[in-house]
Design an enzyme around this catalytic site. Structure first.
Site, PDB file in Angstrom:
ATOM      1  N   THR A  83       0.737  -1.084   0.186  1.00  0.00           N
ATOM      2  CA  THR A  83       0.049  -0.113   0.144  1.00  0.00           C
ATOM      3  C   THR A  83       0.755   1.060   0.117  1.00  0.00           C
ATOM      4  O   THR A  83       1.855   1.064   0.573  1.00  0.00           O
ATOM      5  CB  THR A  83      -0.925  -0.082   1.256  1.00  0.00           C
ATOM      6  OG1 THR A  83      -1.655   1.369   1.355  1.00  0.00           O
ATOM      7  CG2 THR A  83      -0.048  -0.095   2.558  1.00  0.00           C
ATOM      8  N   CYS A 196      -1.655   4.867  -5.279  1.00  0.00           N
ATOM      9  CA  CYS A 196      -2.484   3.950  -4.739  1.00  0.00           C
ATOM     10  C   CYS A 196      -2.564   2.724  -5.152  1.00  0.00           C
ATOM     11  O   CYS A 196      -2.805   2.620  -6.493  1.00  0.00           O
ATOM     12  CB  CYS A 196      -4.039   4.517  -4.530  1.00  0.00           C
ATOM     13  SG  CYS A 196      -5.014   3.543  -3.722  1.00  0.00           S
TER      14      CYS A 196
END
Length: 229
Positions: A83, A196
């Site tokens: 992430t 992202c």
């Protein structure tokens, strides 16, 4: 081959992409029945997201330190945090273990610079777009970072949490992202960082007139490079 430790689940939608890309890359390079040596610790993203929303970063950090220590104990040679946003606490996680973390922003910066691009647009969660932990990692390497306007940052963030992390790919959101990307290009972006790990599920190279840097793919392939170097 080194063993890759993956801290995943943020969200599992993108973690599954990491697993696929890593194993496909190993198979392509080594042939035969080769696959990656890896260990995955998948956290409960609801718990992490609650910490993010409530500003409880120390609590989220401890969850990820525990995960990292488990991966180290399981025999991982190095870690990747699957992430972008939680790289906000990468330094603290690194301090809690004795194996290296392959930082997603460093891998991304290498590819941006190898394409001779000095100005990029950055899409991601509001934390990634607005705070310095990610942008500064790029800027110290001479890369100028542009982010969407306030109203567009709200859209980008909402799509990530309310759609992409839930596995929902909605065409209207793709259109919105394309518009936001075009605005960044008009403001001078020569490339766009999909900062992202879920955005690559929605936005593809055909959706942009400038290069896209999909951090999920770049990070996963960077892990393979380190594992088999």
């Amino acid at each position: 081959m080194k063993t890759i430790g993956l801290i995943g689940g943020m969200s599992w939608e993108s973690s599954s992409e990491y697993y696929r890309i890593i194993n496909e890359e190993v198979k392509q390079r080594l042939g035969g029945l080769h696959s990656a040596k890896c260990v995955l610790y998948s956290v409960d993203f609801e718990e992490i997201e609650n910490c993010q929303r409530n500003g409880e970063w120390e609590k989220a950090t401890q969850i990820l330190i525990d995960a990292a220590q488990s991966l180290e104990s399981a025999g991982s040679d190095f870690l990747i945090i699957c992430t972008n946003t939680m790289h906000k606490v990468a330094k603290e996680i690194q301090a809690g273990i004795n194996i290296p973390i392959l930082h997603i922003a460093d891998i991304t910066a290498q590819h941006v610079l190898s394409n001779e691009i000095k100005t990029v647009g950055l899409l991601g969660t509001r934390y990634t777009m607005e705070q310095d932990f990610y942008k500064s990692r790029l800027e110290t390497r001479g890369i100028k970072v542009l982010i969407p306007m306030e109203t567009d940052r709200v859209i980008v963030n909402k799509v990530i949490y309310n759609e992409l992390c839930l596995g929902q790919i909605i065409e209207e959101s793709r259109v919105q992202y394309k518009r936001i990307i075009e605005d960044l290009i008009e403001r001078g972006a020569m490339g766009i960082i999909l900062g992202c790990t879920e955005i690559g599920l929605l936005v593809k190279p055909v959706d942009s007139s400038v290069p896209l840097f999909d951090t999920t793919s770049l990070h996963a392939i960077g892990a393979v490079n380190l594992a088999i170097e």
